[in-house]
Motif scaffolding. Sequence first.
Motif, PDB file in Angstrom:
ATOM      1  N   ALA A  29       0.862  -1.175   0.000  1.00  0.00           N
ATOM      2  CA  ALA A  29       0.000   0.000   0.000  1.00  0.00           C
ATOM      3  C   ALA A  29       0.900   1.226   0.000  1.00  0.00           C
ATOM      4  O   ALA A  29       1.763   1.377   0.865  1.00  0.00           O
ATOM      5  N   ALA A  30       0.732   2.090  -0.986  1.00  0.00           N
ATOM      6  CA  ALA A  30       1.588   3.259  -1.127  1.00  0.00           C
ATOM      7  C   ALA A  30       0.917   4.503  -0.571  1.00  0.00           C
ATOM      8  O   ALA A  30      -0.262   4.765  -0.840  1.00  0.00           O
ATOM      9  N   VAL A  31       1.668   5.262   0.196  1.00  0.00           N
ATOM     10  CA  VAL A  31       1.251   6.578   0.675  1.00  0.00           C
ATOM     11  C   VAL A  31       2.138   7.594  -0.027  1.00  0.00           C
ATOM     12  O   VAL A  31       3.357   7.546   0.097  1.00  0.00           O
ATOM     13  N   VAL A  32       1.536   8.491  -0.791  1.00  0.00           N
ATOM     14  CA  VAL A  32       2.332   9.463  -1.543  1.00  0.00           C
ATOM     15  C   VAL A  32       2.402  10.761  -0.748  1.00  0.00           C
ATOM     16  O   VAL A  32       1.408  11.256  -0.228  1.00  0.00           O
ATOM     17  N   SER A  33       3.625  11.292  -0.677  1.00  0.00           N
ATOM     18  CA  SER A  33       3.837  12.493   0.115  1.00  0.00           C
ATOM     19  C   SER A  33       4.781  13.430  -0.612  1.00  0.00           C
ATOM     20  O   SER A  33       5.473  13.052  -1.558  1.00  0.00           O
ATOM     21  N   GLY A  34       4.792  14.665  -0.148  1.00  0.00           N
ATOM     22  CA  GLY A  34       5.614  15.705  -0.745  1.00  0.00           C
ATOM     23  C   GLY A  34       4.982  17.053  -0.469  1.00  0.00           C
ATOM     24  O   GLY A  34       3.952  17.146   0.212  1.00  0.00           O
ATOM     25  N   ARG A  35       5.603  18.097  -1.020  1.00  0.00           N
ATOM     26  CA  ARG A  35       5.133  19.440  -0.672  1.00  0.00           C
ATOM     27  C   ARG A  35       3.981  19.933  -1.541  1.00  0.00           C
ATOM     28  O   ARG A  35       3.286  20.865  -1.161  1.00  0.00           O
ATOM     29  N   ASP A  36       3.772  19.332  -2.716  1.00  0.00           N
ATOM     30  CA  ASP A  36       2.771  19.832  -3.657  1.00  0.00           C
ATOM     31  C   ASP A  36       1.498  18.994  -3.554  1.00  0.00           C
ATOM     32  O   ASP A  36       1.368  17.948  -4.196  1.00  0.00           O
ATOM     33  N   ALA A  37       0.546  19.455  -2.752  1.00  0.00           N
ATOM     34  CA  ALA A  37      -0.669  18.684  -2.507  1.00  0.00           C
ATOM     35  C   ALA A  37      -1.471  18.450  -3.780  1.00  0.00           C
ATOM     36  O   ALA A  37      -2.028  17.365  -3.988  1.00  0.00           O
ATOM     37  N   SER A  38      -1.542  19.440  -4.669  1.00  0.00           N
ATOM     38  CA  SER A  38      -2.346  19.295  -5.876  1.00  0.00           C
ATOM     39  C   SER A  38      -1.764  18.230  -6.808  1.00  0.00           C
ATOM     40  O   SER A  38      -2.504  17.423  -7.380  1.00  0.00           O
ATOM     41  N   ARG A  39      -0.450  18.191  -6.944  1.00  0.00           N
ATOM     42  CA  ARG A  39       0.167  17.161  -7.784  1.00  0.00           C
ATOM     43  C   ARG A  39       0.004  15.777  -7.163  1.00  0.00           C
ATOM     44  O   ARG A  39      -0.162  14.779  -7.872  1.00  0.00           O
ATOM     45  N   LEU A  40       0.059  15.707  -5.843  1.00  0.00           N
ATOM     46  CA  LEU A  40      -0.179  14.433  -5.175  1.00  0.00           C
ATOM     47  C   LEU A  40      -1.595  13.935  -5.431  1.00  0.00           C
ATOM     48  O   LEU A  40      -1.820  12.738  -5.668  1.00  0.00           O
ATOM     49  N   GLU A  41      -2.558  14.837  -5.392  1.00  0.00           N
ATOM     50  CA  GLU A  41      -3.948  14.462  -5.660  1.00  0.00           C
ATOM     51  C   GLU A  41      -4.113  13.974  -7.096  1.00  0.00           C
ATOM     52  O   GLU A  41      -4.870  13.036  -7.365  1.00  0.00           O
ATOM     53  N   GLU A  42      -3.404  14.604  -8.025  1.00  0.00           N
ATOM     54  CA  GLU A  42      -3.452  14.157  -9.420  1.00  0.00           C
ATOM     55  C   GLU A  42      -2.910  12.733  -9.548  1.00  0.00           C
ATOM     56  O   GLU A  42      -3.458  11.902 -10.285  1.00  0.00           O
ATOM     57  N   LEU A  43      -1.830  12.465  -8.824  1.00  0.00           N
ATOM     58  CA  LEU A  43      -1.252  11.130  -8.841  1.00  0.00           C
ATOM     59  C   LEU A  43      -2.231  10.116  -8.257  1.00  0.00           C
ATOM     60  O   LEU A  43      -2.417   9.012  -8.803  1.00  0.00           O
ATOM     61  N   ALA A  44      -2.882  10.479  -7.164  1.00  0.00           N
ATOM     62  CA  ALA A  44      -3.840   9.579  -6.533  1.00  0.00           C
ATOM     63  C   ALA A  44      -5.019   9.304  -7.456  1.00  0.00           C
ATOM     64  O   ALA A  44      -5.513   8.174  -7.537  1.00  0.00           O
ATOM     65  N   ALA A  45      -5.446  10.324  -8.186  1.00  0.00           N
ATOM     66  CA  ALA A  45      -6.554  10.144  -9.121  1.00  0.00           C
ATOM     67  C   ALA A  45      -6.150   9.232 -10.275  1.00  0.00           C
ATOM     68  O   ALA A  45      -6.958   8.444 -10.781  1.00  0.00           O
ATOM     69  N   GLU A  46      -4.914   9.320 -10.680  1.00  0.00           N
ATOM     70  CA  GLU A  46      -4.411   8.483 -11.772  1.00  0.00           C
ATOM     71  C   GLU A  46      -4.382   7.019 -11.378  1.00  0.00           C
ATOM     72  O   GLU A  46      -4.762   6.143 -12.161  1.00  0.00           O
ATOM     73  N   TRP A  47      -3.922   6.722 -10.150  1.00  0.00           N
ATOM     74  CA  TRP A  47      -3.772   5.339  -9.738  1.00  0.00           C
ATOM     75  C   TRP A  47      -4.956   4.815  -8.933  1.00  0.00           C
ATOM     76  O   TRP A  47      -5.255   3.626  -8.957  1.00  0.00           O
ATOM     77  N   GLY A  48      -5.606   5.674  -8.192  1.00  0.00           N
ATOM     78  CA  GLY A  48      -6.835   5.297  -7.523  1.00  0.00           C
ATOM     79  C   GLY A  48      -6.700   4.525  -6.230  1.00  0.00           C
ATOM     80  O   GLY A  48      -7.680   4.364  -5.507  1.00  0.00           O
ATOM     81  N   ASP A  49      -5.508   4.024  -5.895  1.00  0.00           N
ATOM     82  CA  ASP A  49      -5.369   3.198  -4.688  1.00  0.00           C
ATOM     83  C   ASP A  49      -4.205   3.643  -3.815  1.00  0.00           C
ATOM     84  O   ASP A  49      -3.604   2.833  -3.114  1.00  0.00           O
ATOM     85  N   VAL A  50      -3.893   4.930  -3.870  1.00  0.00           N
ATOM     86  CA  VAL A  50      -2.831   5.444  -3.008  1.00  0.00           C
ATOM     87  C   VAL A  50      -3.398   6.520  -2.094  1.00  0.00           C
ATOM     88  O   VAL A  50      -4.329   7.238  -2.457  1.00  0.00           O
ATOM     89  N   GLU A  51      -2.845   6.605  -0.905  1.00  0.00           N
ATOM     90  CA  GLU A  51      -3.261   7.619   0.051  1.00  0.00           C
ATOM     91  C   GLU A  51      -2.373   8.844  -0.087  1.00  0.00           C
ATOM     92  O   GLU A  51      -1.166   8.728  -0.333  1.00  0.00           O
ATOM     93  N   VAL A  52      -2.934  10.020   0.091  1.00  0.00           N
ATOM     94  CA  VAL A  52      -2.199  11.275  -0.039  1.00  0.00           C
ATOM     95  C   VAL A  52      -1.973  11.883   1.335  1.00  0.00           C
ATOM     96  O   VAL A  52      -2.907  12.056   2.114  1.00  0.00           O
ATOM     97  N   ARG A  53      -0.687  12.197   1.628  1.00  0.00           N
ATOM     98  CA  ARG A  53      -0.344  12.888   2.880  1.00  0.00           C
ATOM     99  C   ARG A  53       0.701  13.962   2.577  1.00  0.00           C
ATOM    100  O   ARG A  53       1.899  13.693   2.612  1.00  0.00           O
ATOM    101  N   PRO A  54       0.281  15.174   2.280  1.00  0.00           N
ATOM    102  CA  PRO A  54       1.250  16.240   1.998  1.00  0.00           C
ATOM    103  C   PRO A  54       2.118  16.535   3.215  1.00  0.00           C
ATOM    104  O   PRO A  54       1.679  16.397   4.365  1.00  0.00           O
ATOM    105  N   ALA A  55       3.365  16.925   2.953  1.00  0.00           N
ATOM    106  CA  ALA A  55       4.283  17.283   4.045  1.00  0.00           C
ATOM    107  C   ALA A  55       5.420  18.103   3.459  1.00  0.00           C
ATOM    108  O   ALA A  55       5.756  17.968   2.280  1.00  0.00           O
ATOM    109  N   THR A  56       6.004  18.936   4.291  1.00  0.00           N
ATOM    110  CA  THR A  56       7.155  19.724   3.862  1.00  0.00           C
ATOM    111  C   THR A  56       8.297  19.514   4.843  1.00  0.00           C
ATOM    112  O   THR A  56       8.073  19.301   6.043  1.00  0.00           O
TER     113      THR A  56
END
Length: 342
Positions: A29-56
Motif C-alpha cells: 500500500a503506497a502513501v504518496v507524500s511531498g510538498r505539492d498537494a495538488s500534484r499528489l492528488e493528481e497522482l492519486a486520481a491516476e492510480w486510484g489506490d494510493v493515500e495522499v499525505r502532503p508534508a514539507t
Amino acid sequence: MGTAAVVVYGATGHTGRFVVAELRRRGFAAVVSGRDASRLEELAAEWGDVEVRPATVDDAGSLDRALAGAAAVINCAGPFAVTAGPVVGAALRAGIPYLDVAAELEANVATFADHERAAAEAGTPVVPAMAFFGGLGDLLVTAAMGDWTSAEVAHVAYGLSSWHPTSGTRAAGRVSHERRAGRRVRFADGALRYHDNAVTEQDWVFPEPLGRRSVIAEFTMADAVTVPSHVAVPEVRTYMTVEAARDLAAADTPAPEPADDLGRSDQTFVVDVVVGSGGVERRATARGRDIYAVTAPLVVEALERLLSGRTRTTGVASAGAMFDAPDFLRALDPHVSVELPQ
C-alpha cells in the motif's frame, strides 16, 4: 494490496513515480507524500489506490503525520542536501526504516555523520543511496570482494549509452556544485579530497558488446561514500562514458522520454566493477535499461528485505553492508543482468 503502508516522499518526481509503481506491483500500500498537494492528488486520481499525505521538510509536524503508522519511508525528493536530514529525523521518531535514492555525495556523507549514532541506538535501519548511483555500485563491489576483507582499489565504471537528466538531477547537481565551490572530488588515501585538477579522459574496456570506450576519469559519484563506509579500501575510482558526461553537462539535453509500456527510456547501461589486491583483480558487472527506472526495483527490493529481516546490520548502512550482495543482485533479474565472480 498488502497491509504494509510505505510512504514515498517526493512521489510526484520522475523517479518517485517509478518507485510508487514498483511498490504497487509488489503488493504494498503506497502513501504518496511531498510538498505539492495538488500534484499528489493528481497522482492519486491516476492510480486510484494510493493515500495522499502532503508534508514539507521545514515542518516536522507534517512529516510526523505523513509517516504515522507507516512501515517505512522511501525518500525520492531531491536535492537531498535539503530533504534527507528532516526525513531521516522523522523516520527515527516514527521508529521505521528509511531509504533514499540520493546520488549527492555530500548529502550521503551527512546522513552517515549526522544520524549514525541515533539510528544505531534506536536499532532503526537507514539506507542512503539505495539507487543506481551509490547502491548498485556498492553491491557490485561487495560481491566482487567475495572473501577478501580489504582491497587496494575499487574501480566503478559507468557505461551509459546516453544521459538525459531529470530536473531533479539538474537541481541536485547545482547544489553539489555550490557546496564544492566548483571543485572536483575524489576518494583517495582513505578520504574524500577536493581539488581543482582539470578533467581527464582515458579508455576503459567494458565487457562486450560495449568494448573499449572513452571515459571521464574521476567522475566521482555516491560510490565514493557507500563503498568505503564498510569496505577497507583506500581508493575508490569512478568513471563515466564521455558521451553520457557530455549529455549531462549540456544545458539543452532534454529530460528522459518513455520508450516502452513501463515508461522507461531507451537508455542502456553497463556498470563494470573491478577490485584489486596484491596484483589480483576480481570483476562484477551489471547491465540494464534506464538508470532512473531501475532505481525502483533496487530500492523496493531493499525495502522488502528490511521489512522481512533479511539484513546484516542496523543503523545507517549502505546496501553492501546491509544486505547479502550476491543474493540481492541475483534477485534483481530481469531488471538487471549480473555477472559475478565464481
